[in-house]
Design an enzyme around this catalytic site. Structure first.
Site, PDB file in Angstrom:
ATOM      1  N   GLY A  49       0.763  -1.244   0.000  1.00  0.00           N
ATOM      2  CA  GLY A  49       0.000   0.000   0.000  1.00  0.00           C
ATOM      3  C   GLY A  49       0.793   1.293   0.000  1.00  0.00           C
ATOM      4  O   GLY A  49       0.330   2.305  -0.517  1.00  0.00           O
ATOM      5  N   GLU A 103       4.343   3.810   6.059  1.00  0.00           N
ATOM      6  CA  GLU A 103       3.082   3.050   5.917  1.00  0.00           C
ATOM      7  C   GLU A 103       2.079   3.865   5.109  1.00  0.00           C
ATOM      8  O   GLU A 103       2.136   5.100   5.106  1.00  0.00           O
ATOM      9  CB  GLU A 103       2.480   2.819   7.310  1.00  0.00           C
ATOM     10  CG  GLU A 103       2.665   1.440   7.879  1.00  0.00           C
ATOM     11  CD  GLU A 103       1.766   0.390   7.227  1.00  0.00           C
ATOM     12  OE1 GLU A 103       1.290   0.577   6.097  1.00  0.00           O
ATOM     13  OE2 GLU A 103       1.561  -0.647   7.867  1.00  0.00           O
ATOM     14  N   ASP A 104       1.121   3.189   4.491  1.00  0.00           N
ATOM     15  CA  ASP A 104       0.033   3.898   3.824  1.00  0.00           C
ATOM     16  C   ASP A 104      -0.989   4.399   4.845  1.00  0.00           C
ATOM     17  O   ASP A 104      -1.422   5.541   4.807  1.00  0.00           O
ATOM     18  CB  ASP A 104      -0.651   3.001   2.775  1.00  0.00           C
ATOM     19  CG  ASP A 104      -1.060   1.631   3.316  1.00  0.00           C
ATOM     20  OD1 ASP A 104      -0.788   1.328   4.499  1.00  0.00           O
ATOM     21  OD2 ASP A 104      -1.661   0.854   2.549  1.00  0.00           O
ATOM     22  N   ASP A 107      -4.413   1.732  10.988  1.00  0.00           N
ATOM     23  CA  ASP A 107      -5.819   1.467  11.312  1.00  0.00           C
ATOM     24  C   ASP A 107      -5.842   0.971  12.764  1.00  0.00           C
ATOM     25  O   ASP A 107      -5.757   1.776  13.685  1.00  0.00           O
ATOM     26  CB  ASP A 107      -6.294   0.454  10.259  1.00  0.00           C
ATOM     27  CG  ASP A 107      -7.731   0.026  10.354  1.00  0.00           C
ATOM     28  OD1 ASP A 107      -8.569   0.616   9.680  1.00  0.00           O
ATOM     29  OD2 ASP A 107      -8.010  -0.931  11.082  1.00  0.00           O
ATOM     30  N   LYS A 135      -6.426   6.224  11.358  1.00  0.00           N
ATOM     31  CA  LYS A 135      -7.821   6.147  11.822  1.00  0.00           C
ATOM     32  C   LYS A 135      -7.821   6.085  13.342  1.00  0.00           C
ATOM     33  O   LYS A 135      -7.767   4.980  13.915  1.00  0.00           O
ATOM     34  CB  LYS A 135      -8.489   4.888  11.268  1.00  0.00           C
ATOM     35  CG  LYS A 135      -8.706   4.861   9.774  1.00  0.00           C
ATOM     36  CD  LYS A 135      -9.467   3.588   9.397  1.00  0.00           C
ATOM     37  CE  LYS A 135      -9.532   3.365   7.922  1.00  0.00           C
ATOM     38  NZ  LYS A 135      -9.980   2.005   7.562  1.00  0.00           N
ATOM     39  N   VAL A 157     -11.154   3.213   3.019  1.00  0.00           N
ATOM     40  CA  VAL A 157     -10.746   4.108   1.926  1.00  0.00           C
ATOM     41  C   VAL A 157      -9.892   3.355   0.899  1.00  0.00           C
ATOM     42  O   VAL A 157      -9.284   2.328   1.218  1.00  0.00           O
ATOM     43  CB  VAL A 157      -9.954   5.337   2.457  1.00  0.00           C
ATOM     44  CG1 VAL A 157     -10.835   6.250   3.277  1.00  0.00           C
ATOM     45  CG2 VAL A 157      -8.738   4.909   3.272  1.00  0.00           C
TER      46      VAL A 157
END
Ligand code: IMP
Length: 180
Positions: A49, A103-104, A107, A135, A157
Site C-alpha cells: 500500500g 506506511e500507507d 488502522d 484512523k 478508503v
C-alpha cells in the site's frame, strides 16, 4: 478521476484530492530533511500500500538516505484479520541506524506493532513512523506517528496506493466507501 468509483461490489466517493495530498506530503518531506539531516536515515517502505506515498515523500527527501522494502499484510477485503504476514523481509543490518517506517495507513496499528517488535530486536538507534493516513477511532496500539498527513474517520478508503481486494491503488485521489 471520477467523483464516484465502483470497485467490485462497492462504491466509493472522492474524499481527499490529489492536490491536498501532494501539499501535505511535501510538508512532511521538508520536515524530514530538517529533522534527520546528517543521520543518513534508512526508510523502510511497507508494501504494497505505501508505494505511492513513499514515492512522493522520498522524491522530496534531499538528504542522504537508504531505502528498503518489506511486505506485510493483515487485511482481506475491508477487514483486518489480525494476523500479520511478512512475505518480503528485511535483509540488512540496522544496528545503530535511524529508521523511518513508511506506511500507507495506520488502522488498528497491529501490523506495525508486530513489525516494530521485530525491528527493535535489531537494535536501531531510533525508529520513526511516517503514515499517509491514520484512523484514530480504530487504533488499538500505543505508538505515535511522527510524520502524518491526515487523520480520518473509521471508514474504509481506497486510492493513493490503498486497495479494495486488489483494486483502486492506481489513483492520485483518496476515495471513501459509500455505505448502501
Ligand atoms: P492495521 O494493522 O489495522 O493498522 O492495518 C494496516 C494495514 O491494513 C494497512 O497497511 C493497509 O494495508 C490495510 N488497511 C487498513 N485500513 C484500510 C483502508 O481503509 N483501506 C485499505 N486498506 C486498509
Amino acid at each position: 478521476m471520477p467523483d464516484t468509483w465502483k470497485l467490485n461490489d462497492k462504491r466509493f466517493g472522492k474524499f481527499i484530492l490529489s492536490d491536498t495530498i501532494q501539499a501535505k506530503v511535501k510538508e512532511l518531506s521538508i520536515r524530514i530533511n530538517s529533522e534527520l539531516v546528517g543521520k543518513r536515515p534508512l526508510f523502510i517502505v511497507v508494501l504494497n500500500g505505501a508505494f505511492i506515498f513513499a514515492s512522493d515523500l522520498l522524491k522530496g527527501v534531499t538528504i542522504d538516505c537508504d531505502i528498503a522494502f518489506v511486505k506485510l499484510s493483515s487485511y482481506q477485503g475491508t477487514k483486518s484479520t489480525g494476523i500479520v504476514q511478512q512475505s518480503i523481509g528485511l535483509d540488512m543490518d540496522i544496528k545503530g541506524r535511524s529508521i523511518v517506517v513508511i506506511e500507507d495507513i495506520v488502522d488498528t496499528g497491529l501490523t506495525l506493532v508486530r513489525f516494530l517488535e521485530t525491528l527493535r530486536k535489531m537494535e536501531p538507534a531510533e525508529i520513526k513512523i511516517a503514515s499517509c493516513l491514520f484512523k484514530p477511532l480504530a487504533f488499538k496500539s500505543d505508538f505515535s506517528i511522527d510524520y502524518l498527513c491526515f487523520s480520518i474517520p473509521n471508514e474504509f478508503v481506497v486510492g493513493y496506493g490503498l486497495d479494495y481486494d486488489g483494486l483502486g491503488r492506481n489513483s492520485g485521489d483518496i476515495y471513501k466507501i459509500i455505505e448502501e
